[in-house]
Design an enzyme around this catalytic site. Structure first.
Site, PDB file in Angstrom:
ATOM      1  N   LYS A  16       0.837  -1.215   0.000  1.00 38.88           N
ATOM      2  CA  LYS A  16       0.000   0.000   0.000  1.00 38.88           C
ATOM      3  C   LYS A  16       0.866   1.258   0.000  1.00 38.88           C
ATOM      4  O   LYS A  16       0.580   2.215  -0.708  1.00 38.88           O
ATOM      5  CB  LYS A  16      -0.909   0.016   1.248  1.00 38.88           C
ATOM      6  CG  LYS A  16      -1.893  -1.143   1.292  1.00 38.88           C
ATOM      7  CD  LYS A  16      -2.742  -1.110   2.559  1.00 38.88           C
ATOM      8  CE  LYS A  16      -1.945  -1.345   3.829  1.00 38.88           C
ATOM      9  NZ  LYS A  16      -1.346  -2.679   3.951  1.00 38.88           N
ATOM     10  N   GLY A  40       3.195  -0.678   8.933  1.00 34.94           N
ATOM     11  CA  GLY A  40       4.535  -0.348   8.447  1.00 34.94           C
ATOM     12  C   GLY A  40       4.454  -0.238   6.940  1.00 34.94           C
ATOM     13  O   GLY A  40       4.259  -1.240   6.256  1.00 34.94           O
ATOM     14  N   GLN A 222      -3.257  -1.977   7.344  1.00 36.70           N
ATOM     15  CA  GLN A 222      -3.627  -3.397   7.458  1.00 36.70           C
ATOM     16  C   GLN A 222      -4.349  -3.854   6.170  1.00 36.70           C
ATOM     17  O   GLN A 222      -4.147  -3.236   5.142  1.00 36.70           O
ATOM     18  CB  GLN A 222      -4.484  -3.654   8.711  1.00 36.70           C
ATOM     19  CG  GLN A 222      -3.724  -3.514  10.027  1.00 36.70           C
ATOM     20  CD  GLN A 222      -3.572  -2.091  10.517  1.00 36.70           C
ATOM     21  OE1 GLN A 222      -4.535  -1.348  10.583  1.00 36.70           O
ATOM     22  NE2 GLN A 222      -2.365  -1.710  10.859  1.00 36.70           N
TER      23      GLN A 222
HETATM   24  P1  GDP Z   1       2.272  -2.055   3.125  1.00 35.67           P
HETATM   25  O1  GDP Z   1       2.167  -2.274   4.600  1.00 35.67           O
HETATM   26  O2  GDP Z   1       1.044  -2.513   2.399  1.00 35.67           O
HETATM   27  O3  GDP Z   1       2.624  -0.631   2.773  1.00 35.67           O
HETATM   28  O4  GDP Z   1       3.453  -2.975   2.619  1.00 35.67           O
HETATM   29  P2  GDP Z   1       4.905  -3.156   3.305  1.00 35.67           P
HETATM   30  O5  GDP Z   1       5.699  -1.944   3.052  1.00 35.67           O
HETATM   31  O6  GDP Z   1       4.760  -3.615   4.706  1.00 35.67           O
HETATM   32  O7  GDP Z   1       5.447  -4.408   2.493  1.00 35.67           O
HETATM   33  C1  GDP Z   1       5.522  -4.398   1.109  1.00 35.67           C
HETATM   34  C2  GDP Z   1       6.960  -4.671   0.697  1.00 35.67           C
HETATM   35  O8  GDP Z   1       6.992  -4.924  -0.686  1.00 35.67           O
HETATM   36  C3  GDP Z   1       7.891  -3.499   0.930  1.00 35.67           C
HETATM   37  O9  GDP Z   1       9.150  -3.996   1.247  1.00 35.67           O
HETATM   38  C4  GDP Z   1       7.908  -2.795  -0.438  1.00 35.67           C
HETATM   39  O10 GDP Z   1       9.091  -2.057  -0.654  1.00 35.67           O
HETATM   40  C5  GDP Z   1       7.844  -3.970  -1.346  1.00 35.67           C
HETATM   41  N1  GDP Z   1       7.226  -3.764  -2.643  1.00 35.67           N
HETATM   42  C6  GDP Z   1       6.096  -3.099  -2.961  1.00 35.67           C
HETATM   43  N2  GDP Z   1       5.799  -3.308  -4.269  1.00 35.67           N
HETATM   44  C7  GDP Z   1       6.766  -4.109  -4.752  1.00 35.67           C
HETATM   45  C8  GDP Z   1       7.006  -4.720  -6.022  1.00 35.67           C
HETATM   46  O11 GDP Z   1       6.242  -4.582  -6.954  1.00 35.67           O
HETATM   47  N3  GDP Z   1       8.114  -5.518  -6.125  1.00 35.67           N
HETATM   48  C9  GDP Z   1       8.986  -5.708  -5.106  1.00 35.67           C
HETATM   49  N4  GDP Z   1      10.048  -6.463  -5.309  1.00 35.67           N
HETATM   50  N5  GDP Z   1       8.781  -5.164  -3.904  1.00 35.67           N
HETATM   51  C10 GDP Z   1       7.676  -4.390  -3.735  1.00 35.67           C
HETATM   52  P1  IMO Z   2       0.200  -2.719   7.303  1.00 33.55           P
HETATM   53  O1  IMO Z   2      -0.539  -1.407   7.346  1.00 33.55           O
HETATM   54  C1  IMO Z   2       0.299  -6.913   8.362  1.00 33.55           C
HETATM   55  C2  IMO Z   2      -1.535  -8.095  12.141  1.00 33.55           C
HETATM   56  C3  IMO Z   2      -0.621  -8.624  13.228  1.00 33.55           C
HETATM   57  C4  IMO Z   2      -1.567  -9.621  13.895  1.00 33.55           C
HETATM   58  C5  IMO Z   2      -2.905  -8.886  13.826  1.00 33.55           C
HETATM   59  C6  IMO Z   2      -3.254  -8.142  15.104  1.00 33.55           C
HETATM   60  O2  IMO Z   2       1.671  -2.572   7.313  1.00 33.55           O
HETATM   61  O3  IMO Z   2      -0.325  -3.586   6.221  1.00 33.55           O
HETATM   62  P2  IMO Z   2      -2.370  -5.858  16.153  1.00 33.55           P
HETATM   63  O4  IMO Z   2      -1.002  -5.469  16.595  1.00 33.55           O
HETATM   64  O5  IMO Z   2      -2.963  -4.977  15.135  1.00 33.55           O
HETATM   65  O6  IMO Z   2      -3.298  -6.089  17.319  1.00 33.55           O
HETATM   66  O7  IMO Z   2      -2.166  -7.327  15.499  1.00 33.55           O
HETATM   67  O8  IMO Z   2      -2.811  -7.984  12.759  1.00 33.55           O
HETATM   68  N1  IMO Z   2      -1.177  -6.759  11.615  1.00 33.55           N
HETATM   69  C7  IMO Z   2      -0.626  -6.554  10.411  1.00 33.55           C
HETATM   70  N2  IMO Z   2      -0.204  -7.443   9.487  1.00 33.55           N
HETATM   71  N3  IMO Z   2       0.366  -5.604   8.109  1.00 33.55           N
HETATM   72  C8  IMO Z   2      -0.077  -4.696   9.007  1.00 33.55           C
HETATM   73  O9  IMO Z   2      -0.144  -3.380   8.740  1.00 33.55           O
HETATM   74  C9  IMO Z   2      -0.563  -5.169  10.253  1.00 33.55           C
HETATM   75  N4  IMO Z   2      -1.037  -4.573  11.367  1.00 33.55           N
HETATM   76  C10 IMO Z   2      -1.431  -5.556  12.178  1.00 33.55           C
HETATM   77  O10 IMO Z   2       0.507  -9.246  12.693  1.00 33.55           O
HETATM   78  O11 IMO Z   2      -1.677 -10.772  13.099  1.00 33.55           O
HETATM   79 MG    MG Z   3       3.241  -3.184   6.123  1.00 31.95          MG
END
Ligand code: GDP
Ligand code: IMO
Ligand code: MG
Length: 421
Positions: A16, A40, A222
């Site tokens: 996202k 995150g 999430q």
């Molecule tokens: P979010 O919580 O939905 O914002 O996703 P996160 O940042 O937690 O995890 C997504 C991961 O995938 C991060 O390390 C991004 O840098 C990475 N990412 C997003 N889009 C792509 C993609 O198209 N290819 C690769 N290799 N990494 C990606």
């Molecule tokens: P983003 O925005 C992935 C998961 C936790 C656990 C459950 C409950 O980065 O996509 P909590 O601490 O919210 O009470 O945990 O939800 N969880 C996530 N998993 N991405 C997240 O956020 C999450 N935020 C919470 O791992 O299973």
């Molecule tokens: Mg994340």
């Protein structure tokens, strides 16, 4: 671009942050509406990596207004640390507005989160231990403290003392160390003073923005199946992560929303406990060996599996997803054959949507369709035409199975590795 809600269509971490960053270019305001620093969101600007937890990803672009809405739960000390960390990375946090109604996460929420997880033993949720569940619990029980309380020193002092006393009784009963009122008060008041200039009535601010015709992007945290109502309860977070949460969590009414974008990976991941019907340890090993799929908040290795169209079809239904962004296509580049779950089976029963019965869901076996892998790198593709024919076939199929229009394909973490259709 119109007012757009962006949601995760799977179990979180769909990418996202990256897609928000791309879409922010044409937005005026970026709003977080739910969750807390359990989120995150990773964004790369050039080679610099940023992981945002509470602050909207729009902060990385100049002159975008960023709002932390009323539906978010905020640990003020962590938020100050996030602001300071961004400053160290060269990002000045200006144009940030924090809702006076947003609830606080306090140290007893974290402590309770930890203790409850320990008590659950093997039935634990696998939370991020950021105190999210207990903070939303206090909000629903009408015993929470809000940003408006934090910045009113006298009120904060008296209410905090009562709350700490109450929670210390619970912590003592659980065998945990009680908290020192003086310490918590000092730390949180200090954070309150730092945050005060940002605190305002964000509902009115957003209302005025819509009146001026400014474009708002709602940054979901999430994912759909972590939603407190629509997720795989009880293995969920404590907020509404689906599109409706963007309205209640911001005060922007539903008739001001123009479109919903669902973000999904080309496969699936989940961090924490709970059912994941298409989980596949080999896919996890492959992605982990590439250094991918470790949690952006907790560093935990994510569970991985095949793309699950039962889940994304369900996500389209509950969020009203118009457009899809598929990320991490490049993660599948080396595979000979790629499986996609097109239905669940439990004995003779068939499921086209995700059942709310967690016991049944845990027993469900995926029914798979197979697609030929393209076996070349997609990470340099700049347009739909530059993608291998087999990758295009795969993308068309997963979008069709999910029931929404494919609009964005991401082939790497960088801004440039984005194909707009
Ligand atoms: P979010 O919580 O939905 O914002 O996703 P996160 O940042 O937690 O995890 C997504 C991961 O995938 C991060 O390390 C991004 O840098 C990475 N990412 C997003 N889009 C792509 C993609 O198209 N290819 C690769 N290799 N990494 C990606
Ligand atoms: P983003 O925005 C992935 C998961 C936790 C656990 C459950 C409950 O980065 O996509 P909590 O601490 O919210 O009470 O945990 O939800 N969880 C996530 N998993 N991405 C997240 O956020 C999450 N935020 C919470 O791992 O299973
Ligand atoms: Mg994340």
């Amino acid at each position: 671009m119109a007012n757009t809600i962006l949601v995760g269509a799977q179990w979180g971490d769909e990418g996202k942050g990256k897609i928000i960053d791309v879409l922010t270019e044409s937005a005026d305001v970026v709003v977080r509406t739910q969750g807390g620093n359990n989120a995150g969101h990773t964004v790369f600007v050039g080679k610099k990596k940023f992981v945002l937890h509470l602050i909207p990803s729009g902060i990385l672009r100049m002159r975008k207004t960023c709002v932390i809405g009323n539906g978010v739960v905020i640990d003020p000390v962590d938020l100050v640390a996030e602001i300071d960390h961004l400053a160290e990375l060269g990002v000045k946090v200006k144009n940030l507005f924090i809702s006076q109604s947003a609830h606080l996460v306090l140290p007893y929420h974290r402590e309770l989160d930890e203790q409850r997880e320990a008590l659950k033993g093997k039935n634990k949720i696998g939370t991020t231990k950021r105190g999210i569940g207990p903070a939303y619990g206090d909000k629903a029980a009408r015993t929470g403290l809000r940003m408006i309380d934090l910045i009113s020193p006298e009120r904060f002092a008296s209410v905090l003392r009562d709350r700490i006393n109450e929670h210390n009784e619970i912590l003592k009963a659980l065998g945990a160390k009680p908290l020192s009122y003086e310490q918590v008060h000092a730390d949180y008041r200090k954070a309150g003073d730092r945050l005060k200039p940002y605190v305002t009535d964000t509902v009115v601010l957003l209302h005025k923005a819509t009146q001026k015709g400014l474009e708002i992007l709602f940054e979901g945290a999430q994912g759909t199946f972590l939603d407190i109502d629509h997720g795989t309860y009880p293995f969920v977070t404590s907020s509404n992560t689906t599109s409706g949460g963007a309205c209640t969590g911001s005060g922007v009414p539903p008739n001001r929303i123009d479109r919903v974008v669902g973000v999904m990976k080309a496969y699936i991941t989940r961090v924490g406990e709970g059912p994941l019907p298409t989980e596949n340890p080999e896919i996890a090993d492959m992605l982990h060996a590439m250094g991918r799929e470790f949690g952006a908040t907790t560093g935990r290795p994510r569970r991985c599996g095949w793309f699950d169209s039962v889940a994304t079809r369900h996500a389209t239904m509950v969020n009203g997803i118009d457009d899809l962004a598929v990320t991490n296509l490049d993660g599948l580049d080396s595979l000979e054959t790629i499986k996609v779950c097109i239905g669940y089976r439990d004995g003779s029963a068939k499921y086209d949507y995700v059942t709310a019965d967690i016991e049944t869901l845990s027993k469900c076996k995926p029914v798979y369709a197979e697609f030929p892998g393209w076996k070349v790198s997609t990470s340099k593709a700049k347009s739909w035409k530059e993608l291998p024919v087999k990758a295009r076939g795969y993308l068309k199929a997963i979008a069709e199975l999910s029931g929404a229009k494919l609009k964005i394909v991401s082939v790497g973490p960088a801004r440039e590795q984005t194909i707009m259709l």
